[in-house]
Design an enzyme around this catalytic site. Structure first.
Site, PDB file in Angstrom:
ATOM      1  N   HIS A  95       5.013 129.994  36.578  1.00  0.00           N
ATOM      2  CA  HIS A  95       6.356 129.936  37.546  1.00  0.00           C
ATOM      3  C   HIS A  95       7.499 129.233  36.987  1.00  0.00           C
ATOM      4  O   HIS A  95       8.678 129.596  37.032  1.00  0.00           O
ATOM      5  CB  HIS A  95       5.718 129.435  38.889  1.00  0.00           C
ATOM      6  CG  HIS A  95       6.677 129.430  40.076  1.00  0.00           C
ATOM      7  ND1 HIS A  95       6.471 130.189  40.887  1.00  0.00           N
ATOM      8  CD2 HIS A  95       7.605 128.472  40.276  1.00  0.00           C
ATOM      9  CE1 HIS A  95       7.488 129.896  42.062  1.00  0.00           C
ATOM     10  NE2 HIS A  95       8.149 128.781  41.419  1.00  0.00           N
ATOM     11  N   GLU A  96       7.044 127.840  36.799  1.00  0.00           N
ATOM     12  CA  GLU A  96       8.132 127.067  36.240  1.00  0.00           C
ATOM     13  C   GLU A  96       9.034 127.657  35.039  1.00  0.00           C
ATOM     14  O   GLU A  96      10.175 127.527  35.046  1.00  0.00           O
ATOM     15  CB  GLU A  96       7.735 125.642  35.805  1.00  0.00           C
ATOM     16  CG  GLU A  96       7.211 124.936  37.226  1.00  0.00           C
ATOM     17  CD  GLU A  96       7.959 124.897  38.203  1.00  0.00           C
ATOM     18  OE1 GLU A  96       9.244 125.015  38.274  1.00  0.00           O
ATOM     19  OE2 GLU A  96       7.495 125.015  39.511  1.00  0.00           O
ATOM     20  N   HIS A 100      11.707 130.118  35.855  1.00  0.00           N
ATOM     21  CA  HIS A 100      12.903 129.391  36.267  1.00  0.00           C
ATOM     22  C   HIS A 100      13.569 128.936  35.104  1.00  0.00           C
ATOM     23  O   HIS A 100      14.932 129.171  34.908  1.00  0.00           O
ATOM     24  CB  HIS A 100      12.667 128.120  36.970  1.00  0.00           C
ATOM     25  CG  HIS A 100      12.295 128.311  38.381  1.00  0.00           C
ATOM     26  ND1 HIS A 100      13.186 129.138  39.256  1.00  0.00           N
ATOM     27  CD2 HIS A 100      11.241 127.997  39.259  1.00  0.00           C
ATOM     28  CE1 HIS A 100      12.544 129.129  40.600  1.00  0.00           C
ATOM     29  NE2 HIS A 100      11.287 128.484  40.441  1.00  0.00           N
ATOM     30  N   GLU A 155      14.207 132.263  43.408  1.00  0.00           N
ATOM     31  CA  GLU A 155      12.737 132.389  43.126  1.00  0.00           C
ATOM     32  C   GLU A 155      12.153 133.519  42.175  1.00  0.00           C
ATOM     33  O   GLU A 155      11.096 133.836  41.982  1.00  0.00           O
ATOM     34  CB  GLU A 155      11.904 131.792  44.068  1.00  0.00           C
ATOM     35  CG  GLU A 155      12.068 130.491  44.842  1.00  0.00           C
ATOM     36  CD  GLU A 155      11.395 129.396  43.950  1.00  0.00           C
ATOM     37  OE1 GLU A 155      10.674 129.815  43.130  1.00  0.00           O
ATOM     38  OE2 GLU A 155      11.822 128.104  44.111  1.00  0.00           O
ATOM     39  N   PHE A 215      13.050 117.663  53.291  1.00  0.00           N
ATOM     40  CA  PHE A 215      13.836 116.448  53.824  1.00  0.00           C
ATOM     41  C   PHE A 215      13.970 115.689  52.346  1.00  0.00           C
ATOM     42  O   PHE A 215      14.712 114.448  52.642  1.00  0.00           O
ATOM     43  CB  PHE A 215      12.966 115.833  54.854  1.00  0.00           C
ATOM     44  CG  PHE A 215      12.781 116.410  56.037  1.00  0.00           C
ATOM     45  CD1 PHE A 215      13.669 116.751  56.798  1.00  0.00           C
ATOM     46  CD2 PHE A 215      11.480 116.815  56.285  1.00  0.00           C
ATOM     47  CE1 PHE A 215      13.875 117.343  58.114  1.00  0.00           C
ATOM     48  CE2 PHE A 215      11.416 117.725  57.413  1.00  0.00           C
ATOM     49  CZ  PHE A 215      12.531 117.779  58.308  1.00  0.00           C
ATOM     50  N   GLY A 229      14.599 117.475  49.342  1.00  0.00           N
ATOM     51  CA  GLY A 229      14.984 118.450  48.400  1.00  0.00           C
ATOM     52  C   GLY A 229      16.081 119.584  49.051  1.00  0.00           C
ATOM     53  O   GLY A 229      16.664 119.141  49.935  1.00  0.00           O
ATOM     54  N   GLY A 230      16.054 120.762  48.269  1.00  0.00           N
ATOM     55  CA  GLY A 230      16.937 121.692  48.732  1.00  0.00           C
ATOM     56  C   GLY A 230      16.611 122.789  49.466  1.00  0.00           C
ATOM     57  O   GLY A 230      17.405 123.767  49.523  1.00  0.00           O
ATOM     58  N   TYR A 231      15.581 122.829  50.101  1.00  0.00           N
ATOM     59  CA  TYR A 231      15.207 123.833  50.766  1.00  0.00           C
ATOM     60  C   TYR A 231      15.269 123.994  52.211  1.00  0.00           C
ATOM     61  O   TYR A 231      14.806 124.705  53.083  1.00  0.00           O
ATOM     62  CB  TYR A 231      13.752 124.454  50.422  1.00  0.00           C
ATOM     63  CG  TYR A 231      13.296 124.988  48.989  1.00  0.00           C
ATOM     64  CD1 TYR A 231      13.072 125.939  48.792  1.00  0.00           C
ATOM     65  CD2 TYR A 231      13.486 123.896  48.009  1.00  0.00           C
ATOM     66  CE1 TYR A 231      12.757 126.550  47.738  1.00  0.00           C
ATOM     67  CE2 TYR A 231      13.061 124.320  46.736  1.00  0.00           C
ATOM     68  CZ  TYR A 231      12.965 125.833  46.694  1.00  0.00           C
ATOM     69  OH  TYR A 231      12.913 126.572  45.368  1.00  0.00           O
TER      70      TYR A 231
END
Length: 722
Positions: free
Chosen positions: A513-514, A517, A543, A642, A644-646
């Site tokens: 997965h990483e 990215h 994603e 809270f 991070g960016g999601y």
């Protein structure tokens, strides 16, 4: 998902991607040990001012942070002031005079702050925290200053009106720059502007506080077990890990006699909950996990409400009804209603399946000696027992077949075949922050070096944040003449004793997965930093490459590449692989419903004004089969939202998975054993989804690859829910 300081042009702090995110944060400047320096700050005495090569991680110390940031912020302030004078006549503004100049001006600060923020995530300590707390306001203030520059904004708009000489990615950058400026407060005046900037500062501070509380509360909890009978059912790999954690020195480690130290770090917590036969200890561990950062010195209960309040007020100043509306305005989805419609439509398919799965699991547990109703701390244990019976294998049987080096070699071989690249070890050619960190170079078909990446694979709970993520060390830039360099960070099982790192299957999936990215960051064709790699990609599409890569671990040819028993070298047997494939749909309804619960909770938290616990209870009633405990406070450790960016964007995982599964379908349709055809499709995937980055809208990118719009049915078929 970590962060790198976003291009100042885009007026944002861009979050890195994946299973957890971090944002740039700040605290009020206060007098302290790092606030002044007698000597002049120069590249000779401060490694953060040297950016001719990759960060000098061994040389960077906490005491370098504030002096460097102060110097770099002052230089950027001066440079932007000169730029503003030069572009007063917007009729003379050009791409080089504005966009390229801004990139040159912002690069030194972005580079240095990115290195500091990366270290704060992987080498966290009190001194570095204090330095970051003092430097953060400087960074937040300068990004606000540039975001709200009227001359820069006017220059961007002027360039928008004359795009005939610009290419598609340049137009996308301008559009994002103008929108980013508006979201950065450029249209605000007077008291509204002052309040907006104070909100940004406060939210940055609270984000840092939230993340620190999660890390500290996780570190603070441990249980030391001294009775071997209390570790019944625990696999050998976890006995080794926990006895090593409890030992005073390496010579005293005894996996059979103990003691054993249990922690909430995932390589310990997850296998313990799946395998321990001690229900009392499982309950104790579970209750500790769901109440992390919700009490005592590390309490995020009030932090959540403050962040929500500030997000709502900020959104109102910018003209949005809710923060969710603001968030969606920068994404592929057209509205909050469209997102909720997707979530609810998937719930209709997954919840009945999850209810059947729970009933079957309860019956299985009862028939195997469990008394009474299943509790939340029983689910993982009995689900694992049922899976072992249904598919005749255990997770621990797989682990010896996945030593890290073999998995890496096979993954690199797959990428070489699909995307025409070579991946070579380059350990020792650049500084790293820990002895276990690896460094690799990527070469193209002609053998030319095009990108590099760091890999930090192992869990270090005393200093490293949990989860896994990809971040940018350097982005591709024609102006700065830089090639992309990625940070790939995981938290998998470390080597124990004389055994190498033996990965469980979920850790193998996470690494793929990483790396997905990382591939999008490193194989970008876009020459403009602000749209290269993941930059400027709508968050609900970011994603796609990562979830696409996960599918390859269920391909037999790939499995032969990535598996090899650490003692014999034998690949995973075909019959065991087939069982693994068959088990992919096991508890699929429950797995999907869990993700939909998180997604719906996220959207509700950012549309409703009710207290967060009230929102959580309401959403849980609709999206869970077995209700959370009354004391459940898992949002207090929900880093994605809270820290991070999601925020108002967690749905992105499912949104992007629709495209990722459909994209993989192109390879399946060609035949996964047709190597020549796979290479042709892989080249097209590299040229489009990996190559076009944020320079082309994701809908157009997918259409170029697949020749049509994505089809949601592919996702339901994957989970057996169609």
């Amino acid at each position: 998902m970590a962060t790198s300081m976003g291009r100042v042009l885009v007026h944002n702090v861009v979050n890195s991607v994946c299973r957890r995110g971090r944002t740039r944060h700040c605290l009020r400047i206060r007098s302290g040990r790092y606030c002044s320096t007698a000597a002049a700050v120069t590249p000779a005495n401060n490694p953060l001012l040297r950016h001719e090569h990759l960060p000098e991680f061994q040389a960077i110390k906490a005491e370098h942070v504030v002096p460097a940031m102060k110097t770099l912020v002052e230089e950027l302030e001066t440079g932007v002031g000169k730029l503003e004078k030069n572009i007063e006549d917007v009729s003379k503004v050009t791409w080089p005079t504005l966009v390229e100049t801004m990139e040159r001006l912002s690069f030194p600060l972005e580079f240095a702050w990115g290195a500091v923020s990366h270290l704060n995530g992987v080498k966290n300590n009190d001194a570095l925290r204090e330095a970051v707390e003092q430097a953060q306001p400087l960074v937040v203030q300068i990004t606000s200053r540039v975001a709200q520059s009227r001359p820069v904004f006017n220059g961007l708009k002027a360039l928008q009106t004359g795009t005939a000489t610009l290419d598609g990615p340049q137009v996308r950058i301008l559009d994002s720059g103008v929108k980013g400026a508006r979201l950065g407060g450029v249209d605000l005046e007077g008291e509204d502007k002052e309040n907006f900037n104070q909100m940004r500062m406060k939210m940055a501070m609270l984000g840092q506080q939230f993340s620190n509380n999660v890390l500290d509360s996780t570190k603070a909890f441990s249980l030391t077990v001294t009775d071997r009978s209390h570790m019944e059912g625990v696999p050998d790999s976890l006995l080794h890990l926990t006895s090593s954690a409890a030992a005073q020195d390496k010579d005293s480690v005894d996996p059979e006699k103990g003691p054993w130290k249990l922690t909430l770090d995932m390589p310990c917590f997850e296998p313990f909950m799946k395998h321990s036969r001690n229900q009392t200890l499982r309950e104790q561990m579970y209750r500790a996990y769901i109440t992390r950062a919700s009490h005592g010195d590390h309490d995020n209960t009030g932090v959540i409400e403050e962040i929500r309040k500030l997000r709502k007020e900020k959104s109102a100043l910018l003209g949005y009804t809710t923060f969710a509306d603001l968030s969606i305005d920068t994404k592929m989805a057209d509205s909050v209603q469209e997102v909720m419609s997707m979530i609810q439509s998937l719930k209709v398919k997954s919840k009945p399946a999850a209810e059947r799965e729970y009933a079957q699991l309860e019956e299985f547990a009862r028939s195997n000696g469990h008394e009474g109703k299943l509790n939340l701390w029983d689910l993982s244990f009995w689900a694992e027992r049922q899976r072992e019976q249904l598919f005749s294998f255990s997770e621990e049987e797989l682990r010896p077949y996945f030593p890290l080096e073999r998995v890496l070699s096979g993954m690199f071989d797959l990428c070489s075949h699909l995307f025409g690249i070579q991946i070579q070890s380059a350990d020792g050619t650049t500084e790293v922050w820990h002895k276990d960190v690896r460094f690799f170079n990527i070469l193209d078909e002609q053998g030319e070096h095009i990108a590099s990446f760091f890999l930090d694979p192992y869990s270090r709970p005393h200093e490293k944040r949990g989860g896994a993520w990809m971040d940018s060390a350097l982005g591709k830039s024609l102006v700065m003449k830089t090639k992309p360099v990625a940070y790939l960070v995981c938290n998998q099982s470390p080597p124990v004793g004389d055994k190498p790192s033996l990965m469980n299957f979920r850790e193998v999936e996470t690494l793929f997965h990483e790396f997905g990215h990382g591939l999008q960051h490193m194989l970008t064709k876009v020459p403009y930093h602000d749209a290269a790699g993941i930059n400027n990609v709508e968050w609900d599409a970011v994603e796609v490459p990562s979830q696409f890569m996960e599918n390859w671990v269920y391909d037999w040819d790939t499995m032969q590449r990535i598996s090899g028993h650490y003692q014999t070298g034998d690949t995973l047997p075909r019959d065991l692989f087939q069982k693994l494939v068959d088990a992919r749909k096991y508890m699929a309804g429950s797995q999907m419903l869990r993700q939909l619960y998180f997604s719906a909770l996220d959207m509700e938290l950012h549309t409703s004004s009710d207290p967060w616990k009230t929102v959580m209870d309401r959403v849980a009633a609709e999206y869970t089969v077995l209700r959370p405990l009354p004391e459940d406070r898992f949002p207090c450790s929900f880093q994605h939202l809270f820290g991070g960016g999601y925020a108002a964007g967690y749905y992105s995982y499912k949104w992007a998975e629709v495209m990722a599964v459909d994209a993989f379908g192109a390879f399946e349709e060609a035949g996964l054993d047709n190597r020549d055809k796979l290479a042709d499709i892989g080249k097209r995937f590299r040229e489009t989804i990996l190559g076009l980055g944020g320079g082309t809208h994701p809908k157009d990118v997918f259409r170029q690859f697949r020749g049509r719009e994505p089809q949601p049915d592919a996702l339901l078929r994957l989970y057996g829910l169609s």
